[in-house]
Design a protein around this motif. Structure first.
Motif, PDB file in Angstrom:
ATOM      1  N   ASN A 174      -7.310  18.863  38.642  1.00 30.13           N
ATOM      2  CA  ASN A 174      -5.903  18.235  38.950  1.00 30.13           C
ATOM      3  C   ASN A 174      -5.144  18.530  40.323  1.00 30.13           C
ATOM      4  O   ASN A 174      -4.502  17.987  40.339  1.00 30.13           O
ATOM      5  CB  ASN A 174      -5.163  18.296  38.110  1.00 30.13           C
ATOM      6  N   LEU A 175      -5.542  19.772  41.201  1.00 33.68           N
ATOM      7  CA  LEU A 175      -4.862  20.342  42.332  1.00 33.68           C
ATOM      8  C   LEU A 175      -4.344  19.133  42.980  1.00 33.68           C
ATOM      9  O   LEU A 175      -3.500  18.791  43.682  1.00 33.68           O
ATOM     10  CB  LEU A 175      -5.254  21.331  42.860  1.00 33.68           C
ATOM     11  N   ALA A 176      -6.017  18.121  43.533  1.00 40.20           N
ATOM     12  CA  ALA A 176      -5.507  17.215  44.426  1.00 40.20           C
ATOM     13  C   ALA A 176      -4.548  16.247  44.420  1.00 40.20           C
ATOM     14  O   ALA A 176      -3.573  15.651  44.624  1.00 40.20           O
ATOM     15  CB  ALA A 176      -6.347  16.775  44.894  1.00 40.20           C
ATOM     16  N   GLU A 177      -4.003  15.812  43.424  1.00 40.26           N
ATOM     17  CA  GLU A 177      -3.898  15.535  42.113  1.00 40.26           C
ATOM     18  C   GLU A 177      -1.772  15.395  42.296  1.00 40.26           C
ATOM     19  O   GLU A 177      -0.982  14.870  42.867  1.00 40.26           O
ATOM     20  CB  GLU A 177      -4.281  14.360  40.536  1.00 40.26           C
ATOM     21  N   ILE A 178      -1.820  16.942  41.740  1.00 34.94           N
ATOM     22  CA  ILE A 178      -0.483  17.564  41.533  1.00 34.94           C
ATOM     23  C   ILE A 178      -0.675  17.793  42.924  1.00 34.94           C
ATOM     24  O   ILE A 178       1.022  17.358  43.438  1.00 34.94           O
ATOM     25  CB  ILE A 178      -0.390  18.772  40.973  1.00 34.94           C
ATOM     26  N   LEU A 179      -0.866  17.556  44.270  1.00 30.28           N
ATOM     27  CA  LEU A 179      -0.775  18.068  45.743  1.00 30.28           C
ATOM     28  C   LEU A 179      -0.088  16.378  46.385  1.00 30.28           C
ATOM     29  O   LEU A 179       0.937  16.654  46.503  1.00 30.28           O
ATOM     30  CB  LEU A 179      -1.452  18.658  46.797  1.00 30.28           C
ATOM     31  N   GLU A 180      -0.566  16.063  45.897  1.00 32.94           N
ATOM     32  CA  GLU A 180      -0.329  13.984  45.806  1.00 32.94           C
ATOM     33  C   GLU A 180       1.115  14.176  45.396  1.00 32.94           C
ATOM     34  O   GLU A 180       2.088  13.094  45.805  1.00 32.94           O
ATOM     35  CB  GLU A 180      -1.563  13.023  45.633  1.00 32.94           C
ATOM     36  N   ARG A 181       1.188  14.114  44.015  1.00 36.15           N
ATOM     37  CA  ARG A 181       1.966  13.572  43.328  1.00 36.15           C
ATOM     38  C   ARG A 181       3.568  14.698  44.072  1.00 36.15           C
ATOM     39  O   ARG A 181       4.886  13.921  43.857  1.00 36.15           O
ATOM     40  CB  ARG A 181       1.927  14.395  41.855  1.00 36.15           C
ATOM     41  N   PHE A 182       3.514  15.571  44.337  1.00 35.44           N
ATOM     42  CA  PHE A 182       4.531  16.320  44.951  1.00 35.44           C
ATOM     43  C   PHE A 182       4.569  15.765  46.297  1.00 35.44           C
ATOM     44  O   PHE A 182       5.605  16.961  47.292  1.00 35.44           O
ATOM     45  CB  PHE A 182       4.278  17.961  44.128  1.00 35.44           C
ATOM     46  N   GLU A 183       3.595  15.358  47.274  1.00 32.15           N
ATOM     47  CA  GLU A 183       3.617  14.842  48.569  1.00 32.15           C
ATOM     48  C   GLU A 183       3.649  16.433  49.091  1.00 32.15           C
ATOM     49  O   GLU A 183       4.124  16.104  50.274  1.00 32.15           O
ATOM     50  CB  GLU A 183       4.975  14.439  49.310  1.00 32.15           C
ATOM     51  N   LEU A 184       2.677  16.948  48.527  1.00 35.67           N
ATOM     52  CA  LEU A 184       2.764  18.418  49.635  1.00 35.67           C
ATOM     53  C   LEU A 184       1.208  18.609  50.114  1.00 35.67           C
ATOM     54  O   LEU A 184       0.309  17.980  49.712  1.00 35.67           O
ATOM     55  CB  LEU A 184       2.647  19.740  48.265  1.00 35.67           C
ATOM     56  N   LEU A 185       0.970  18.727  51.273  1.00 37.10           N
ATOM     57  CA  LEU A 185      -0.035  19.827  52.137  1.00 37.10           C
ATOM     58  C   LEU A 185      -0.948  20.302  51.226  1.00 37.10           C
ATOM     59  O   LEU A 185      -0.473  21.723  50.913  1.00 37.10           O
ATOM     60  CB  LEU A 185      -0.082  19.423  53.526  1.00 37.10           C
ATOM     61  N   PRO A 186      -1.942  20.097  51.672  1.00 37.67           N
ATOM     62  CA  PRO A 186      -3.236  22.065  50.995  1.00 37.67           C
ATOM     63  C   PRO A 186      -2.689  23.112  52.010  1.00 37.67           C
ATOM     64  O   PRO A 186      -2.997  23.916  50.961  1.00 37.67           O
ATOM     65  CB  PRO A 186      -4.633  21.562  51.798  1.00 37.67           C
ATOM     66  N   GLU A 187      -1.704  23.024  52.916  1.00 30.45           N
ATOM     67  CA  GLU A 187      -1.561  24.166  53.540  1.00 30.45           C
ATOM     68  C   GLU A 187      -0.160  25.491  52.436  1.00 30.45           C
ATOM     69  O   GLU A 187      -0.320  26.458  52.315  1.00 30.45           O
ATOM     70  CB  GLU A 187      -0.809  23.920  54.497  1.00 30.45           C
ATOM     71  N   VAL A 188       0.176  24.122  51.695  1.00 29.74           N
ATOM     72  CA  VAL A 188       0.912  24.840  50.865  1.00 29.74           C
ATOM     73  C   VAL A 188       0.488  25.840  49.622  1.00 29.74           C
ATOM     74  O   VAL A 188       1.013  26.588  49.661  1.00 29.74           O
ATOM     75  CB  VAL A 188       2.028  23.906  49.823  1.00 29.74           C
ATOM     76  N   VAL A 189      -0.754  25.494  49.592  1.00 29.07           N
ATOM     77  CA  VAL A 189      -1.679  26.419  48.462  1.00 29.07           C
ATOM     78  C   VAL A 189      -2.828  27.367  49.350  1.00 29.07           C
ATOM     79  O   VAL A 189      -3.208  27.731  48.916  1.00 29.07           O
ATOM     80  CB  VAL A 189      -1.708  26.129  46.927  1.00 29.07           C
ATOM     81  N   GLU A 190      -2.768  27.191  50.721  1.00 28.37           N
ATOM     82  CA  GLU A 190      -3.754  27.900  51.343  1.00 28.37           C
ATOM     83  C   GLU A 190      -3.671  29.588  50.777  1.00 28.37           C
ATOM     84  O   GLU A 190      -4.632  30.879  50.849  1.00 28.37           O
ATOM     85  CB  GLU A 190      -3.723  27.972  53.046  1.00 28.37           C
ATOM     86  N   PRO A 191      -2.135  30.362  51.208  1.00 30.38           N
ATOM     87  CA  PRO A 191      -2.366  31.669  50.310  1.00 30.38           C
ATOM     88  C   PRO A 191      -2.934  31.542  49.105  1.00 30.38           C
ATOM     89  O   PRO A 191      -3.631  33.186  49.226  1.00 30.38           O
ATOM     90  CB  PRO A 191      -0.361  31.643  49.750  1.00 30.38           C
ATOM     91  N   ALA A 192      -3.072  31.372  48.085  1.00 32.60           N
ATOM     92  CA  ALA A 192      -3.723  32.117  47.220  1.00 32.60           C
ATOM     93  C   ALA A 192      -4.860  31.354  47.075  1.00 32.60           C
ATOM     94  O   ALA A 192      -6.274  32.043  46.088  1.00 32.60           O
ATOM     95  CB  ALA A 192      -3.294  30.119  45.767  1.00 32.60           C
ATOM     96  N   PHE A 193      -5.528  30.263  48.357  1.00 29.44           N
ATOM     97  CA  PHE A 193      -7.148  30.385  48.223  1.00 29.44           C
ATOM     98  C   PHE A 193      -7.389  31.365  49.329  1.00 29.44           C
ATOM     99  O   PHE A 193      -8.602  31.990  49.088  1.00 29.44           O
ATOM    100  CB  PHE A 193      -7.330  28.933  49.218  1.00 29.44           C
TER     101      PHE A 193
END
Length: 127
Positions: free
Chosen positions: A11-30
């Motif tokens: 659901n991560l992709a769906e969450i990012l899309e719902r909040f209009e966030l780009l993958p870079e936002v979660v890059e520190p976790a990755f």
């Protein structure tokens, strides 16, 4: 060479899309996840010469609609051929390769932590 890419169909992709966030936002976790998977891979890796143990590395690739972690082992023998995919514990069958077992363990333990970290980052952005 072992090169493992774990696709996180969640659901991560769906969450990012719902909040209009780009993958870079979660890059520190990755990035933290990438470091953790190297340590997890090394944790139970059998050591003979230590070359394949030291050859574990990871990287994070960020693309507009995707973020991926690549776990690789580029160990090569004296003949130049890759051998990490064939590493097995002393006294076990040659087809009882360690990396398959470790991949299962990484998915069971590290991926849920990654998801929790991503959710925490997204929640912090909402505050």
């Amino acid at each position: 060479m072992i090169k493992i890419g774990v696709e996180l169909e969640s659901n991560l992709a769906e969450i990012l899309e719902r909040f209009e966030l780009l993958p870079e936002v979660v890059e520190p976790a990755f990035n933290d996840f990438a470091d953790a998977v190297v340590l997890a891979a090394q944790d139970q890796w059998p050591i003979d010469t230590g070359a394949s143990f030291e050859a574990w590395e990871s990287s994070v690739e960020v693309h507009p609609q995707e973020i991926a972690v690549i776990l690789a082992n580029r160990a090569r023998g004296p003949d130049g051929r890759s051998y990490a995919a064939y590493v097995h514990r002393k006294g076990t069958a040659p087809d009882d390769v360690v990396w398959e077992e470790q991949l299962d363990e990484i998915i069971k333990t590290e991926v849920p932590r990654l998801m929790e970290d991503c959710v925490a980052i997204i929640e912090q952005m909402g505050n």
